[in-house]
Design a protein around this motif. Structure first.
Motif, short mmCIF file in Angstrom:
data_model
loop_
_atom_site.label_atom_id
_atom_site.label_comp_id
_atom_site.label_asym_id
_atom_site.label_seq_id
_atom_site.Cartn_x
_atom_site.Cartn_y
_atom_site.Cartn_z
N LEU A 1 -55.90 -22.48 10.36
CA LEU A 1 -54.63 -22.87 10.97
C LEU A 1 -54.63 -24.38 11.15
CD1 LEU A 1 -54.17 -20.17 13.78
CD2 LEU A 1 -52.81 -20.41 11.69
N PRO A 2 -53.45 -25.02 11.12
CA PRO A 2 -53.42 -26.47 11.30
C PRO A 2 -54.15 -26.91 12.58
CG PRO A 2 -51.25 -25.68 10.67
CD PRO A 2 -52.10 -24.47 10.87
N ALA A 3 -54.07 -26.09 13.65
CA ALA A 3 -54.70 -26.47 14.92
C ALA A 3 -56.19 -26.73 14.75
CB ALA A 3 -54.47 -25.37 15.95
N ALA A 4 -56.84 -25.93 13.89
CA ALA A 4 -58.28 -26.09 13.69
C ALA A 4 -58.57 -27.45 13.05
CB ALA A 4 -58.80 -24.96 12.80
N TYR A 5 -57.78 -27.81 12.05
CA TYR A 5 -57.98 -29.09 11.36
C TYR A 5 -57.64 -30.25 12.29
CZ TYR A 5 -57.84 -26.03 7.24
OH TYR A 5 -58.08 -25.05 6.33
N ILE A 6 -56.55 -30.06 13.06
CA ILE A 6 -56.09 -31.14 13.96
C ILE A 6 -57.15 -31.46 15.01
CG2 ILE A 6 -54.43 -31.59 15.84
CD1 ILE A 6 -52.39 -30.03 14.02
N GLN A 7 -57.76 -30.41 15.56
CA GLN A 7 -58.81 -30.60 16.57
C GLN A 7 -60.08 -31.19 15.95
OE1 GLN A 7 -59.24 -26.72 18.25
NE2 GLN A 7 -57.43 -26.92 19.57
N ALA A 8 -60.40 -30.71 14.77
CA ALA A 8 -61.70 -31.08 14.19
C ALA A 8 -61.72 -32.47 13.57
CB ALA A 8 -62.09 -30.04 13.14
N LEU A 9 -60.62 -32.86 12.91
CA LEU A 9 -60.66 -34.08 12.09
C LEU A 9 -61.06 -35.35 12.85
CD1 LEU A 9 -60.33 -35.34 9.30
CD2 LEU A 9 -57.88 -35.53 9.73
N PRO A 10 -60.31 -35.77 13.89
CA PRO A 10 -60.72 -37.03 14.55
C PRO A 10 -62.11 -36.90 15.20
CG PRO A 10 -58.51 -36.34 15.25
CD PRO A 10 -59.12 -35.19 14.52
#
Lengths: 269, 316
Positions: A211-220
């Motif tokens: 889900l986008p939320a996983a990428y959004i949390q993980a990336l930075p």
């Protein structure tokens, strides 16, 4: 395209909403940094690490602020009827959408630069107030500047997702309320879904990881984690490459849907 | 050509002389046929009036010409270029107001024109000129949301003229203007024509249209009912007016003639429907009855009468 960009930037500069949202970002950032100054995370808010902390916090606050701006930007063109003003003079609809997204991202960039300035000042004050130098260099990795640049770009990339999401909603439903509501609502709904799927485990957990939320949390967090101490950033979740690819696909999909709807639409009303 | 049985094109022009040209232009919204096989010819340098009752399809046609709406079928060319393939080039040379003026409410009048200047590539120095032209220079610094309807309309005209276009498409430009503003607008249209610009204008103010337009088209239920020069269309009356001393006796005589239609008294004249060429016969028959007309003349129609006559009867 340059005509549209020039017009869009003039509209952005004269609008109150972007200034108010930046003010909200600054105030929230100061409050959070104030709170962290008395926390075990305190070394992470001193300059120069404080710049990374400011970017991470901006990314979290931006999940609400960026959709407000992008949803209103897209939807107001319909509620004011000004989409006709523009398309009656510059009819290329692909350029119309791209110019709006570029302008919104320019505003996000300015917001992040201001957030970094606030982070620098607030962290510096916290450092001197606790008996440190304004810039604390002990334990800071040598490649901190490179990490800073990468973090800045990753936060911008996350911002692009929120801008694309709210802009798509505002354009498709031709309403600022729909743009803002769906922009923020989907981001929140996604967090809830993510929690449910993670709780269910198994295949659901795999879905949650995409889900986008996983990428959004993980990336930075992933990008800045080598430079930070303690548990300030999470080191679990998808890797940087996976995040860039996954989020990139979501952004491309959102822009494609926006263009598809907007290209074939009769501009009436 | 579909629809041509109801169209009257009173003058021909070579394609190069046409500013706007449509062939079989059609727009269908589900069950509603908004524009139905519209053929238009607007010559360069003329003021062309586009008339029709509410919902006739005028605004839809104008929106199609500006690329805001895609036609279901048919074609349109402006300044010799196809709107499907050369829309950007066409709009670079076209100024427009479609329906209500639309500007950014949080910007001043001047800043809204700066937005338009950036979109069209016009020089910002031109803003002062167009603001003076529409008499808005004093209020240029006020926010658009505080403008009256008349001021909004004038700002829209300024926006349409900013990049010195060759063609103007103006949908109800006199909306919200006071009488003085309406006269100013009429004078502005004439000045634009003198400068060689083509003005394609829709309006409900038929008196204004009659005064300023060279040619008109009347649209009803999406179809062009008639198209031609104002003079030609209004002089095509099939009625004569007769001024005579004993009107009652004359009416009795005329009612007995089967080739004279609908004799009636209108003020000091008797009006009869008869071919202009038979006016002399009417005079002779009245004279044979010792009724001598002091005046016999063709009955002139106003555009309003002509418009109502056309649009009040079913077009299909």
């Amino acid at each position: 395209m340059r005509h549209l960009l020039a017009a869009d930037w003039l509209k952005m500069r004269h609008r109150w909403m972007p200034r108010i949202l930046i003010l909200v970002l600054v105030v929230l950032l100061v409050l959070v940094l104030w709170g962290l100054a008395s926390d075990s995370s305190r070394p992470n808010i001193f300059p120069v690490r404080g710049l990374l902390a400011a970017l991470l916090l901006s990314s979290l606050i931006g999940a609400v602020l960026w959709p407000i701006m992008a949803g209103a930007w897209a939807g107001n063109e319909y509620s004011w009827g000004t989409v006709r003003l523009t398309l009656g003079r510059r009819p290329n609809r692909v350029e119309y959408v791209l110019s709006a997204i570029v302008t919104l991202m320019a505003w996000v960039t300015v917001s992040l630069l201001l957030a970094m300035l606030v982070g620098l000042l607030a962290g510096g004050i916290a450092a001197t107030a606790t008996g440190h130098q304004f810039v604390v260099t002990s334990g800071v990795p040598a490649d901190i500047l490179l990490t800073l640049v990468k973090t800045f770009l990753s936060v911008l990339f996350v911002g692009l997702f929120f801008v694309s999401l709210a802009y798509a909603a505002g354009t498709i439903f031709q309403s600022p309320a729909a743009g803002i509501g769906l922009g923020i609502g989907l981001a929140i709904a996604e967090q809830i879904l993510d929690g449910i799927f993670m709780h269910l485990g198994g295949a659901w957990q795999v879905v949650a990881n995409h889900l986008p939320a996983a990428y959004i949390q993980a990336l930075p967090s992933r990008v800045m984690s080598p430079a930070m101490t303690g548990s300030f950033v999470t080191k679990s979740g998808p890797g940087v490459g996976e995040c860039l690819l996954g989020l990139g696909l979501y952004i491309a999909g959102l822009v494609a849907i926006t263009l598809l709807v907007f290209q074939s639409r009769d501009v009436t009303g | 050509m579909p629809g041509s049985n109801q169209s009257l094109i009173t003058s021909e022009a070579a394609p190069a002389a046409l500013a706007i040209e449509t062939h079989g232009l059609t727009k269908q919204y589900r069950a509603v046929l908004a524009v139905d096989q519209v053929d238009l010819e607007v010559h360069r340098g003329e003021i062309f009036g586009f008339l029709g009752p509410n919902g006739a399809g005028k605004t839809t046609t104008m929106r199609i010409l500006l690329g805001l709406i895609r036609p279901t079928s048919g074609s349109a060319r402006m300044l010799g270029m196809d709107i499907r393939s050369h829309l950007t080039a066409i709009l670079d040379r076209t100024g427009s107001i479609v329906e209500n003026p639309t500007f950014y409410p949080y910007l001043s009048g001047r800043d809204n024109l700066r937005v338009v200047a950036r979109l069209t590539g016009a020089r910002e120095q031109e803003i002062g000129r167009v603001l003076d032209l529409v008499d808005l220079a004093r209020d240029a610094g006020r926010k658009y949301r505080h403008y009256s309807l008349g001021m909004k309309q004038r700002l829209a005209v300024a926006g349409a003229l900013l990049h010195d276009p060759d063609v103007l498409i103006l949908d109800e430009p006199a909306n919200g203007l006071d009488p003085a503003g309406t006269v100013d607008m009429r004078n502005l249209m004439r000045r634009l024509k003198e400068q060689g610009k083509t003005v394609f204008i829709s309006s409900h103010v038929l008196h204004e249209i009659e005064q300023i337009c060279d040619r008109i088209a009347i649209l009803n239920q999406g179809r062009v009912l008639v198209q031609g020069s104002v003079d030609d269309l209004l002089s095509g009356s099939d009625a004569v007016e007769i001024k005579i001393g004993d009107a009652a006796a004359a009416l009795r005589v005329l009612q007995g003639l089967d080739w004279v239609g609908d004799p009636r008294q209108e003020g000091e004249y008797i009006v009869v429907k008869v071919e202009q060429s038979r006016a002399a016969d009417v005079n002779r028959i009245l004279a044979e009855q010792q009724l001598y007309a002091s005046e016999i003349r063709p009955k002139e129609r106003s555009l309003e009468q002509y418009f109502l006559g056309l649009t009040e009867r079913p077009s299909r």
